[in-house]
Design a protein around this motif. Sequence first.
Motif, PDB file in Angstrom:
ATOM      1  N   GLY A  73      -3.386   3.828  -2.424  1.00 33.85           N
ATOM      2  CA  GLY A  73      -2.738   3.539  -1.142  1.00 33.85           C
ATOM      3  C   GLY A  73      -3.677   3.253   0.007  1.00 33.85           C
ATOM      4  N   GLN A  99       2.617   1.475   5.200  1.00 30.75           N
ATOM      5  CA  GLN A  99       1.577   2.496   5.055  1.00 30.75           C
ATOM      6  C   GLN A  99       0.934   2.776   6.409  1.00 30.75           C
ATOM      7  OE1 GLN A  99       0.993   4.707   3.086  1.00 30.75           O
ATOM      8  NE2 GLN A  99      -0.842   4.486   1.888  1.00 30.75           N
ATOM      9  N   ALA A 138       0.841  -1.200   0.000  1.00 22.53           N
ATOM     10  CA  ALA A 138       0.000   0.000   0.000  1.00 22.53           C
ATOM     11  C   ALA A 138       0.875   1.249   0.000  1.00 22.53           C
ATOM     12  CB  ALA A 138      -0.933  -0.007   1.206  1.00 22.53           C
ATOM     13  N   LEU A 182      -5.650   1.059   2.601  1.00 19.56           N
ATOM     14  CA  LEU A 182      -5.473  -0.265   3.193  1.00 19.56           C
ATOM     15  C   LEU A 182      -6.801  -1.006   3.191  1.00 19.56           C
ATOM     16  CD1 LEU A 182      -3.304   0.796   6.259  1.00 19.56           C
ATOM     17  CD2 LEU A 182      -2.512  -0.571   4.330  1.00 19.56           C
ATOM     18  N   LYS A 201      -7.482   1.605  -3.695  1.00 18.87           N
ATOM     19  CA  LYS A 201      -6.373   0.742  -3.302  1.00 18.87           C
ATOM     20  C   LYS A 201      -5.110   1.090  -4.077  1.00 18.87           C
ATOM     21  CE  LYS A 201      -8.052  -3.095  -1.053  1.00 18.87           C
ATOM     22  NZ  LYS A 201      -8.014  -4.549  -0.990  1.00 18.87           N
ATOM     23  N   CYS A 249       1.095   4.054  -2.869  1.00 22.42           N
ATOM     24  CA  CYS A 249       0.757   5.417  -2.464  1.00 22.42           C
ATOM     25  C   CYS A 249       1.884   6.395  -2.802  1.00 22.42           C
ATOM     26  CB  CYS A 249       0.467   5.433  -0.966  1.00 22.42           C
ATOM     27  SG  CYS A 249      -0.099   7.010  -0.345  1.00 22.42           S
TER      28      CYS A 249
END
Lengths: 245, 228
Positions: free
Chosen positions: B135, B17, A83, B137, B132, A87
Motif C-alpha cells: 500500500g 490511500q 494503493a 504510494l 507497493k 493495502c
Amino acid sequence: MAEQSIVRTEDLKKIYKMGSTEVEALSGVNLEIQAGEYLSIMGPSGSGKTTLFNMVGGLDKPTSGKVYIDEVDVAQLDAYELAWLRCRKIGYIFQTFNLLPVMTALENVTLPMTFAGMSSDEARDKGVALLTRVGLGDRILHKPSELSGGQQQRVAVARAMANDPAIILADEPTGNLDLTTGREIIELLRELNEESGVTIISATHDMKMLSVSDRVVWIRDGKIERIERREDIEISVGTIRGKDE
Amino acid sequence: MQDKVVRDRTRAKIEKQIVLPLSKAVQISLESLRMRFGRSLVTMSGIVLAIAFLMSIWTSNAIIEELRDSGDSRIELLLQTKGIETSAEDVKAARSKQTWLISLSLLVCGVGITNAMLMAVTERYREIGTMKCLGALDSFVAKLFLLESSFQGATASIAGTVIGFLLSLVASWISFRGAVIQYFPGIKILTFAGLAVLIGSVLSIVGAVFPAIKAAKMQPVEAMRIER
C-alpha cells in the motif's frame, strides 16, 4: 449462506508484444471467485497462470475484458485507490517471502498498518497478536535473516493479514519451502481461511494445495481447462497425497 | 464450503490511500541507512572527498587573502618566498583554474551519487515492489530514496567540510605559523563552511532525483519477479 463473488473476471484477455510477434497469454477467461473460498490456480509455466493471478490481484491490467473486485472495476481506480485496495482489501504472500530485510518481524507486520494510518501502539498490539497467531510470538524482534524460510513465510502470512483483508493472494507460497514446512504453511492458510473467512487465491503447482482447496482452476494455453471442486479432487489425487504422507 | 464462517464484510466503497507523514519516511530511510552502513560509507566517501577538496581550497584562499591584506611587510616577504602570487592578475588566473577543478570534482561527485542511488534502486526492486503491494504510494517510495540520499549527503558534507578545513589549516600553519592565527578570517571561513555543507546536500538530493523517480514508477508486480 448466499454466495457472493469477491472477484469476478469478464472475458479477460492479455496480449504481450514480443518484438513483432504477439503472444496471447490469456484468451478470454471468465472466472467467479466466492467470498470465503480457498481457490487454487494450477497450470504449467507459460500457461497464463501468473498473468491471471496478477490481474485478479490488481497487479496487472488486461488488454481487454474486466476484473471486478468486490464489484468494483479495477481499471476505473486511480493510483490512490489502487494503493488503498492493495493495502486494505488484499494481502499478498510471495514465493520468495519478500520481508523487508531492514525491519524486524514485528515491523514487517506493522508496516501495512502504518500505511493504513493506524497508530503505532495499536499496530504494535495487533502485530504481536498476529505473530503469536502464526506461532512466532517469541521471535517478534528477529530480523528476517535470523529466521528460517518457514518462519519468514509465517511472518509474511501475518503481514498479509495485517489489515484484515478480504482476499489473500498467495503466489507459489510453498515454492521455496521443503515438504513439511510447505504443508504447515498450507495448513496455516487453511486455518485462517476458516477462522476469518478470508478468501484465499493461490497460484501454485504444489499438489499438496489440492487437498485443502475448495476449488481448483486448471489453466492451459491461456484458457480455463477445467474447474474442479474439492469433493471431486480428493478421489483423483488420492495417490499423490498418499505419496506425500 | 457451507460450514465456513464468512465474516460479514460490508461492501464499503474503495477509498483513497492516505499520504503518510514525512516522519515515517524519515524513520524508515534512517533504518535503511543504518542497516546498510558499509554501503553508505562507500557512497559517502565520494562526497566527503569532493567537499573536503572544495573546503580546503576555500580555506587556504581565505587565509592567504587575509594575510595579503594585512599590510604586514614581514608576511608579504613570507608570501613571496613561498612563491604565492600577489599581483591581481596572477591571483585571477589561479582562481579560474581552481574554479574549473572544483566544478569538475563536484560534477564527478554528482554522477557518483546518481550511480550509487541507481544501484540501490535496482538492488531493491523486490523491496520496492513489496512495499507497493502493501500500500505504499509512489510519492512515499520517492521520498524514501530522496531522504536517504540527503542524509548521506548532509553527513558526508559536514565530515568533508571539517576535514578540508583542518587539512588546509595545518598546511597554512606549516607555511605561516602564528600569522595564520593572528589574521584568521573566522567569519569568512564559517560562511564558506555553511556553503560547502549546503552544496554537498543539494548535490545529493539533485543526484537522487532520477533514481527516486525510477523507484517510484516501479510496478508492484516486480515483487513477484524471481531471479534464479
